[in-house]
Design an enzyme around this catalytic site. Structure first.
Site, mmCIF file in Angstrom:
data_model
loop_
_atom_site.group_PDB
_atom_site.id
_atom_site.type_symbol
_atom_site.label_atom_id
_atom_site.label_comp_id
_atom_site.label_asym_id
_atom_site.label_seq_id
_atom_site.Cartn_x
_atom_site.Cartn_y
_atom_site.Cartn_z
ATOM 1 N N HIS A 109 0.854 -1.186 0.000
ATOM 2 C CA HIS A 109 0.000 0.000 0.000
ATOM 3 C C HIS A 109 0.895 1.243 0.000
ATOM 4 C CE1 HIS A 109 -3.604 2.308 0.696
ATOM 5 N NE2 HIS A 109 -2.969 2.983 1.635
ATOM 6 N N GLU A 174 8.746 1.134 -3.281
ATOM 7 C CA GLU A 174 7.942 -0.095 -3.250
ATOM 8 C C GLU A 174 8.704 -1.234 -3.914
ATOM 9 O OE1 GLU A 174 3.840 0.279 -4.613
ATOM 10 O OE2 GLU A 174 3.839 2.381 -4.064
#
Ligand code: GRF
Length: 199
Positions: A109, A174
């Site tokens: 997320h 990420e």
């Protein structure tokens, strides 16, 4: 070896980094990349890596989300999936789906959870005048963006930042964080590989 499936809806850049890391470091095997979007760029990228890909058309199940999820579960069980990584998969998974893979679904997320669950995380961080942003890998539960946090990484927000520049910065992070957390999780054997135990 732990068998990993990845669910995507779009570009698949996280999926690509996960698969490249598994292939290079051989700590797990990417067995399926599944998408609800026919034209997801990630499907082509996965195919190029020699990974099995599958598209399931949500319009065929538009009045019944559970049937869509059942179809996904069948595909995932067909390839004996131990662990599922969500990587930009833009659908909310049903309780049925989640109970089929207890504790074995993780997600990335683009915020420092528990801050900014849901969408538009970068503009919300900027509106709140936060000094840092980041990303979180967590276990998936029935509550959205709420499961146990497995790893987090942060970047400073500069004064000239806009949502697009911040999104780019966080996405690069990420790509580093997700493979690290996946590898750590698998090596710690906190994944329940039911299929491996049968063999
Ligand atoms: C990432 O920012 C991820 O955190 C979010 O959706 C985006 C997917 O990007 N859930 P990609 O498809 O992996 O490039």
């Amino acid at each position: 070896m732990t068998r990993v499936a990845i669910l995507i809806s779009g570009t698949g850049s996280n999926m690509l980094h996960l698969c490249q890391s598994m292939i290079k470091e051989k700590y797990a095997k990417p067995v399926l990349v599944l998408s609800d979007q026919k034209r997801a760029k990630g499907l082509r990228l996965a195919k190029d890596l020699g990974i099995k890909v599958k598209y399931i058309d949500p319009f065929q199940y538009k009045n019944n989300n559970d049937s869509f999820d059942k179809k996904m579960v069948n595909e995932l069980k067909d390839v004996q999936t131990d662990l599922i990584c969500l990587a930009g998969f833009m659908r909310v998974l049903s309780p049925y789906f989640i109970t089929q893979f207890p504790n074995n679904i993780i997600n990335i997320h683009p915020s420092l959870l528990p801050k900014y669950k849901g969408l538009n995380t970068h503009s919300r961080a900027l509106e709140s005048q936060d000094s840092e942003a980041g990303c979180t890998v967590h276990r998936v539960t029935k509550k959205i963006d709420d499961g146990l946090i497995l790893g987090q990484a942060s970047v400073p927000i500069s004064t000239s930042e806009n949502p697009e520049s911040l999104a780019e910065k966080v996405l690069r992070l990420e790509h580093v964080l997700y493979p690290i957390v996946l590898k750590r999780l698998i090596n710690k054997k906190v994944i329940h590989d039911d299929y491996n135990n049968q063999n």
